[in-house]
Design a protein around this motif. Structure first.
Motif, PDB file in Angstrom:
ATOM      1  N   SER A 235       0.849  -1.185   0.000  1.00 18.33           N
ATOM      2  CA  SER A 235       0.000   0.000   0.000  1.00 18.33           C
ATOM      3  C   SER A 235       0.885   1.234   0.000  1.00 18.33           C
ATOM      4  O   SER A 235       1.947   1.241   0.629  1.00 18.33           O
ATOM      5  CB  SER A 235      -0.859  -0.052   1.267  1.00 18.33           C
ATOM      6  N   VAL A 236       0.437   2.284  -0.684  1.00 16.31           N
ATOM      7  CA  VAL A 236       1.264   3.496  -0.735  1.00 16.31           C
ATOM      8  C   VAL A 236       0.531   4.644  -0.047  1.00 16.31           C
ATOM      9  O   VAL A 236      -0.697   4.706  -0.050  1.00 16.31           O
ATOM     10  CB  VAL A 236       1.635   3.830  -2.204  1.00 16.31           C
ATOM     11  N   GLU A 237       1.280   5.517   0.593  1.00 14.24           N
ATOM     12  CA  GLU A 237       0.722   6.715   1.240  1.00 14.24           C
ATOM     13  C   GLU A 237       1.548   7.901   0.788  1.00 14.24           C
ATOM     14  O   GLU A 237       2.776   7.815   0.689  1.00 14.24           O
ATOM     15  CB  GLU A 237       0.832   6.618   2.770  1.00 14.24           C
ATOM     16  N   LEU A 238       0.863   9.015   0.535  1.00 17.62           N
ATOM     17  CA  LEU A 238       1.569  10.260   0.210  1.00 17.62           C
ATOM     18  C   LEU A 238       1.629  11.084   1.494  1.00 17.62           C
ATOM     19  O   LEU A 238       0.597  11.321   2.126  1.00 17.62           O
ATOM     20  CB  LEU A 238       0.794  11.007  -0.885  1.00 17.62           C
ATOM     21  N   VAL A 239       2.828  11.490   1.889  1.00 21.36           N
ATOM     22  CA  VAL A 239       2.952  12.254   3.139  1.00 21.36           C
ATOM     23  C   VAL A 239       2.535  13.702   2.881  1.00 21.36           C
ATOM     24  O   VAL A 239       3.163  14.412   2.085  1.00 21.36           O
ATOM     25  CB  VAL A 239       4.390  12.194   3.697  1.00 21.36           C
ATOM     26  N   LEU A 240       1.443  14.097   3.527  1.00 24.69           N
ATOM     27  CA  LEU A 240       0.886  15.448   3.369  1.00 24.69           C
ATOM     28  C   LEU A 240       1.161  16.266   4.632  1.00 24.69           C
ATOM     29  O   LEU A 240       1.511  15.688   5.670  1.00 24.69           O
ATOM     30  CB  LEU A 240      -0.629  15.326   3.130  1.00 24.69           C
TER      31      LEU A 240
ATOM     32  N   THR B  43       7.847  13.620   8.796  1.00 26.01           N
ATOM     33  CA  THR B  43       6.670  12.789   9.063  1.00 26.01           C
ATOM     34  C   THR B  43       6.683  12.367  10.528  1.00 26.01           C
ATOM     35  O   THR B  43       7.731  11.985  11.056  1.00 26.01           O
ATOM     36  CB  THR B  43       6.716  11.527   8.175  1.00 26.01           C
ATOM     37  N   PHE B  44       5.519  12.439  11.174  1.00 22.81           N
ATOM     38  CA  PHE B  44       5.418  11.988  12.566  1.00 22.81           C
ATOM     39  C   PHE B  44       5.687  10.485  12.635  1.00 22.81           C
ATOM     40  O   PHE B  44       5.134   9.716  11.831  1.00 22.81           O
ATOM     41  CB  PHE B  44       4.001  12.215  13.100  1.00 22.81           C
ATOM     42  N   GLY B  45       6.484  10.063  13.625  1.00 21.38           N
ATOM     43  CA  GLY B  45       6.738   8.639  13.810  1.00 21.38           C
ATOM     44  C   GLY B  45       5.427   7.891  14.034  1.00 21.38           C
ATOM     45  O   GLY B  45       5.222   6.794  13.507  1.00 21.38           O
ATOM     46  N   GLY B  46       4.522   8.490  14.830  1.00 19.12           N
ATOM     47  CA  GLY B  46       3.240   7.842  15.153  1.00 19.12           C
ATOM     48  C   GLY B  46       2.416   7.600  13.900  1.00 19.12           C
ATOM     49  O   GLY B  46       1.723   6.580  13.787  1.00 19.12           O
ATOM     50  N   GLN B  47       2.506   8.514  12.931  1.00 17.92           N
ATOM     51  CA  GLN B  47       1.752   8.356  11.682  1.00 17.92           C
ATOM     52  C   GLN B  47       2.297   7.151  10.901  1.00 17.92           C
ATOM     53  O   GLN B  47       1.538   6.354  10.364  1.00 17.92           O
ATOM     54  CB  GLN B  47       1.878   9.641  10.840  1.00 17.92           C
TER      55      GLN B  47
ATOM     56  N   SER C 179      11.649  10.847   7.178  1.00 14.84           N
ATOM     57  CA  SER C 179      10.767  10.948   6.011  1.00 14.84           C
ATOM     58  C   SER C 179      10.133  12.336   6.089  1.00 14.84           C
ATOM     59  O   SER C 179       9.986  12.888   7.182  1.00 14.84           O
ATOM     60  CB  SER C 179       9.730   9.825   6.095  1.00 14.84           C
ATOM     61  N   HIS C 180       9.801  12.889   4.920  1.00 12.36           N
ATOM     62  CA  HIS C 180       9.327  14.274   4.880  1.00 12.36           C
ATOM     63  C   HIS C 180       8.055  14.404   4.054  1.00 12.36           C
ATOM     64  O   HIS C 180       7.704  13.480   3.293  1.00 12.36           O
ATOM     65  CB  HIS C 180      10.404  15.181   4.263  1.00 12.36           C
ATOM     66  N   ILE C 181       7.433  15.591   4.150  1.00 11.40           N
ATOM     67  CA  ILE C 181       6.255  15.882   3.320  1.00 11.40           C
ATOM     68  C   ILE C 181       6.659  15.675   1.854  1.00 11.40           C
ATOM     69  O   ILE C 181       7.751  16.073   1.436  1.00 11.40           O
ATOM     70  CB  ILE C 181       5.785  17.337   3.539  1.00 11.40           C
TER      71      ILE C 181
ATOM     72  N   ALA D  34      10.525   4.709   1.652  1.00 11.05           N
ATOM     73  CA  ALA D  34      10.070   6.012   1.136  1.00 11.05           C
ATOM     74  C   ALA D  34      10.802   6.340  -0.164  1.00 11.05           C
ATOM     75  O   ALA D  34      11.942   5.898  -0.366  1.00 11.05           O
ATOM     76  CB  ALA D  34      10.361   7.093   2.170  1.00 11.05           C
ATOM     77  N   TYR D  35      10.137   7.089  -1.030  1.00 12.98           N
ATOM     78  CA  TYR D  35      10.833   7.623  -2.211  1.00 12.98           C
ATOM     79  C   TYR D  35      10.205   8.949  -2.611  1.00 12.98           C
ATOM     80  O   TYR D  35       9.081   9.255  -2.233  1.00 12.98           O
ATOM     81  CB  TYR D  35      10.814   6.616  -3.375  1.00 12.98           C
ATOM     82  N   GLN D  36      10.957   9.733  -3.345  1.00 12.60           N
ATOM     83  CA  GLN D  36      10.440  10.978  -3.930  1.00 12.60           C
ATOM     84  C   GLN D  36      10.881  10.956  -5.373  1.00 12.60           C
ATOM     85  O   GLN D  36      12.067  10.752  -5.647  1.00 12.60           O
ATOM     86  CB  GLN D  36      11.060  12.196  -3.244  1.00 12.60           C
TER      87      GLN D  36
END
Ligand code: COA
Ligand code: ADP
Length: 576
Positions: free
Chosen positions: A205-210, A220-224, A259-261, A287-289
């Motif tokens: 599954s993929v998530e985009l960090v917003l 990115t929050f560790g908890g997220q 990891s970042h937005i 993670a990737y950008q």
């Protein structure tokens, strides 16, 4: 009061009144209370663990930042055992406080309790420890201010935090070693006709960090991330059992890199193995950008159960692993199950619940040595010792609690603390001052800081058998001036050293020395012993005031240390 409620009480510190009458509150303490709404719950009307992890991480991060005075990131979270699920309508209370600051990192203790508003009941859900690191500045690594413990509980957590940190920092190495040695001993995976193929449980599954997933520093929050990982793990577990799984344990994990937005986070999960009542799901977050290569952010191993209508774990089907990697993970999951049990039962049991002599083997060495050191540290932080006798400044204290008797002997010696530590660390030299140590041999030099010894003591009755003890000795140098040097001793059992006819096997639950530097030339030496039936005869006459052998023994100890004060190049036992 139910046992659950009692449990919550024992982990919450009793109110501590200061001299001015005000109730003391730890300056780093942060609290969060949340009512569980349907939007926080899964389809079974229970709070999703992912949401709970987000709340725990936010509370703990705010506590770390309150201490650090700057922005912090989650470096790692130790094993978490969830004791209860939480329902919609109940309240989650989270308390976090910094136990100790090291250089740029801090250990934060997080206590989660659940409250039922209609019955006024409260119970413990979990107690976790997370490490936060203050972000580097242009000037480099931040040097955090020290935490100053005020209460007995704070003192204890402060002291244990150093030992937990030690274990955390070698965790990855230990696990790799244990996995390679234990999986080599496991044979081929067993084939079962009706086994569920692992591939059926695979999730990607993929998530985009917003921006809402990140802090003000765009990390990115560790908890997220933990919440996203829990989400895919739950899907994999549900596919395996075609039912609703309950998350019981998350193994210690480490955020390898930030990891970042704007990052795309790829989360992959699969069931690695299924045991009778539980399954291990592994999750990997990368993670990737744009066109950049994948960065490994985190890997976690979660244990799920499936509960029946009586909340008892259901028997699970077998798993058919994928070839190669799947078979490796299947075996590694078996090894991790043992490691997890050792960790849970050896580390987190209350001292009175730990069996007297735990079998020692290389796979539980790190946990036994943690247990050894932490038991001694706990004794050292107790402040209700009663002075029983004193002779020429050698003091004997006792502490009677939960049907056990502990003794403490305190002396001051004219030797630097480090020298006393080196001289006392080699148990073979103890016979030079302690007549109870008739013989002492090294059985196994486990590592630089831990040694297994066999010690023989004379009989206390005329013509009776002597006793022998198999002891794990763990030595520790202080992390800072608020820590002592420490030599902890406890009994272990070793299959190749069974009891023999000539000696009765004695057991030591918790004993050892703490060595505090008073000045460059004066050291306070404290010896502790928690009396088991095997050692009681050696100390009860002293405690009862019938003899003062503690005085002669520790005077001899003092003379031994002073006589060897100048001995050059005192070597630790590992050097022999
Ligand atoms: N558990 C706990 N603390 C750890 C750790 C682990 N697994 N690995 C490193 N640390 C501590 C070190 O002990 C050190 O503490 P100290 O300064 O008090 O001695 C501190 O982290 C920094 O270590 P250092 O060696 O300087 O840096 P590093 O290259 O090992 O980086 C992190 C450590 C945590 C900063 C780095 O791995 C990172 O940025 N991780 C991602 C953090 C993050 O963004 N989390 C949010 C979710 S992505
Ligand atoms: P390892 O493969 O050595 O177990 P990783 O860190 O690569 O360690 O992965 C951690 C866990 O994540 C694995 O044990 C597995 O359960 C899961 N995992 C890794 N890669 C995949 C994948 N491609 N698909 C599904 N799950 C995966």
């Amino acid at each position: 009061m139910t046992s659950e409620e009692k449990d919550a009480d024992t982990t919450l510190e009793p109110q501590f009144k200061q001299e001015n009458g005000e109730v003391y509150r730890n300056p780093t303490e942060v609290q969060m209370s949340q009512i569980v709404l349907p939007c926080h719950a899964n389809h079974c009307w229970e709070l999703s663990v992912g949401q709970l992890l987000k709340w725990m991480d936010s509370t703990a991060c705010l506590s770390a930042e309150r201490h650090a005075g700057c922005s912090c990131v989650t470096a790692s979270v130790d094993d978490i055992h969830f004791e209860h699920t939480i329902g919609v309508g109940q309240v989650v209370n989270i308390i976090a406080k910094v136990n100790r600051a090291f250089t740029s990192s801090m250990e934060v203790g997080i206590l989660v309790t659940c409250e039922d508003l209609y019955t006024d009941r409260q119970w413990k859900v979990c107690h976790a420890f997370a490490t936060y690191v203050s972000r580097r500045t242009e000037a480099g690594k931040v040097q955090l201010k020290q935490v100053i413990p005020h209460t007995q509980v704070e003192q204890m957590e402060y002291s244990l935090a150093a030992e937990r940190r030690r274990m955390r920092l070698i965790h990855a190495e230990i696990i790799t070693d244990l996995l390679s040695s234990s999986t080599a001993q496991l044979g081929e995976c067993q084939e079962y006709e009706d086994a569920v193929p692992a591939d059926k449980t695979r999730v990607e599954s993929v998530e985009l960090v917003l921006p809402p997933h990140a802090n003000h520093q765009v990390s990115t929050f560790g908890g997220q991330i933990m919440a996203w990982m829990e989400n895919v793990a739950t899907i994999a577990a549900s596919r395996f059992c075609n039912a609703h799984p309950t998350l019981r344990t998350i193994d210690m994990f480490h955020f390898r890199g930030p990891s970042h937005i704007g990052d795309r986070l790829v989360l992959k999960a699969i069931v690695n193995n299924a045991f009778k009542h539980s399954m291990e799901v592994g999750v990997c977050a990368e993670a990737y950008q744009g066109g950049e290569p994948l960065r490994h952010i985190n890997s976690a191993f979660m244990t799920f159960e499936v509960l029946d209508s009586d909340r008892k774990p259901r028997t699970l089907p077998h798993l058919r692993p994928e070839p190669v990697d799947g078979k490796r993970r299947y075996k590694e999951a078996i090894a991790r199950k043992k490691i997890r049990l050792d960790r849970k039962y050896i580390i987190s049991c209350k001292q009175t619940e730990v069996p007297l002599s735990v079998p020692w083997d290389p796979s539980n060495q790190i946990y036994l040595s943690y247990n050894n050191v932490s038991a001694l540290k706990l004794m050292d932080t107790r402040n209700n010792w009663v002075l029983t006798s004193e002779k020429n400044k050698v003091r004997l204290y006792t502490l009677e609690e939960n049907h056990t008797l502990c003794v403490k002997v305190e002396i001051y010696v004219g030797v630097p603390a480090e020298q006393a530590f080196h001289l006392l660390s080699d148990l073979r030299r103890r016979k030079e001052w302690d007549r109870h140590y008739e013989e002492c041999e090294v059985i196994n030099q486990v590592d630089e800081d831990d040694t297994l010894y066999r010690v023989v003591t004379p009989s206390v009755t005329k013509g009776g058998k002597g006793k022998d003890f198999i002891l794990l000795a763990s030595r520790r140098k202080p992390c800072d001036f608020r820590d002592p040097y420490l030599i902890a001793l406890r009994s272990v059992t070793l299959p190749n050293h069974p009891p023999t006819e000539d000696f009765s096997r004695g057991e030591v639950l918790c004993a050892g020395f703490t060595i505090w530097e008073e000045s460059s030339a004066v050291t306070k030496l404290t010896y502790y012993n928690q009396a088991t039936p095997g050692v009681l005869p050696y100390i009860s006459t002293d405690v009862a005031g019938l003899s003062s052998s503690f005085y002669s023994t520790f005077s001899a100890c003092s003379q031994f240390l002073e006589a060897n004060n100048d001995s050059q190049g005192v070597l630790p036992p590992s050097a022999f």
